[in-house]
Design a protein around this motif. Sequence first.
Motif, short mmCIF file in Angstrom:
data_model
loop_
_atom_site.label_atom_id
_atom_site.label_comp_id
_atom_site.label_asym_id
_atom_site.label_seq_id
_atom_site.Cartn_x
_atom_site.Cartn_y
_atom_site.Cartn_z
N ASN A 25 -2.83 -5.05 4.00
CA ASN A 25 -1.54 -4.47 4.35
C ASN A 25 -0.43 -4.95 3.41
O ASN A 25 0.43 -4.17 2.98
CB ASN A 25 -1.17 -4.81 5.79
N SER A 28 -0.11 -3.19 0.02
CA SER A 28 0.13 -1.75 0.03
C SER A 28 1.58 -1.43 0.35
O SER A 28 2.21 -2.09 1.18
CB SER A 28 -0.78 -1.07 1.07
N ASN A 29 2.11 -0.41 -0.32
CA ASN A 29 3.46 0.05 0.00
C ASN A 29 3.52 0.67 1.39
O ASN A 29 4.56 0.65 2.05
CB ASN A 29 3.94 1.07 -1.04
N ARG A 30 2.41 1.24 1.82
CA ARG A 30 2.30 1.82 3.16
C ARG A 30 1.11 1.17 3.85
O ARG A 30 -0.03 1.63 3.69
CB ARG A 30 2.14 3.34 3.08
N PRO A 31 1.33 0.08 4.57
CA PRO A 31 0.20 -0.65 5.18
C PRO A 31 -0.73 0.28 5.95
O PRO A 31 -0.29 1.04 6.81
CB PRO A 31 0.91 -1.64 6.11
#
Length: 214
Positions: A25, A28-31
């Motif tokens: 998570n 990542s930019n978007r978990p």
Amino acid sequence: MGLDLVIVGCGGHGREIAQVVAAVNAASNRPPWRLVGFVDDDPSERNRKRVESTGVPYLGTVATLGHLSPATHVVLGLGDPRVRRVVGTRVELFGLPAASLVHPDATVGPDLVSAEGLVVFAGGRITTGVTVGRHLHVNQNATLAHDCVVGDYVSLHPLAAVSGDCRLDTAALVGAGAVVLPGLRVGAGATVGAGACVVRDVAPGLVVKGVPAR
């Protein structure tokens, strides 16, 4: 918010998988995951407290999975491959999808052929031409070299090194720091003890130890 994820198993291995989830998570930019809790049929009081100290709740027994959204993913947080196989068979009855998790500090070859439930911990390495079954766990700094074929529910413990062109059958375990030399086969349910060096095929169900492994 990411996809809901539940870890099956409140022991140390399950909590280590929670760390893999957190690392994925964070990278990542978007978990991709929202860890909603742990399930376990019979957790010790000590392990329940350890889980709850992480801020992630204990949800109840494995039967709790039947009350969750069908979109909830599961990952098997059980270190012993034989136990993981038994519990995994039960978990599959609920029809929930299995998550695959690769720590951002691990490397996996782009041509990997993988079934569901793969977990690769920090420092794990899977190279090229490898085919693996369901719920393989490659622990910290373990290596799976080129052109290996791996069955379901196999475990490579920390620092295990499996050389090229090997075959590891269902629920085989390669212990911490053990080495399997090229082209060999470790049979279903067999255990290679920690620090062993496998120089010949290991028959199903055997436990081998030492250098060379016997």
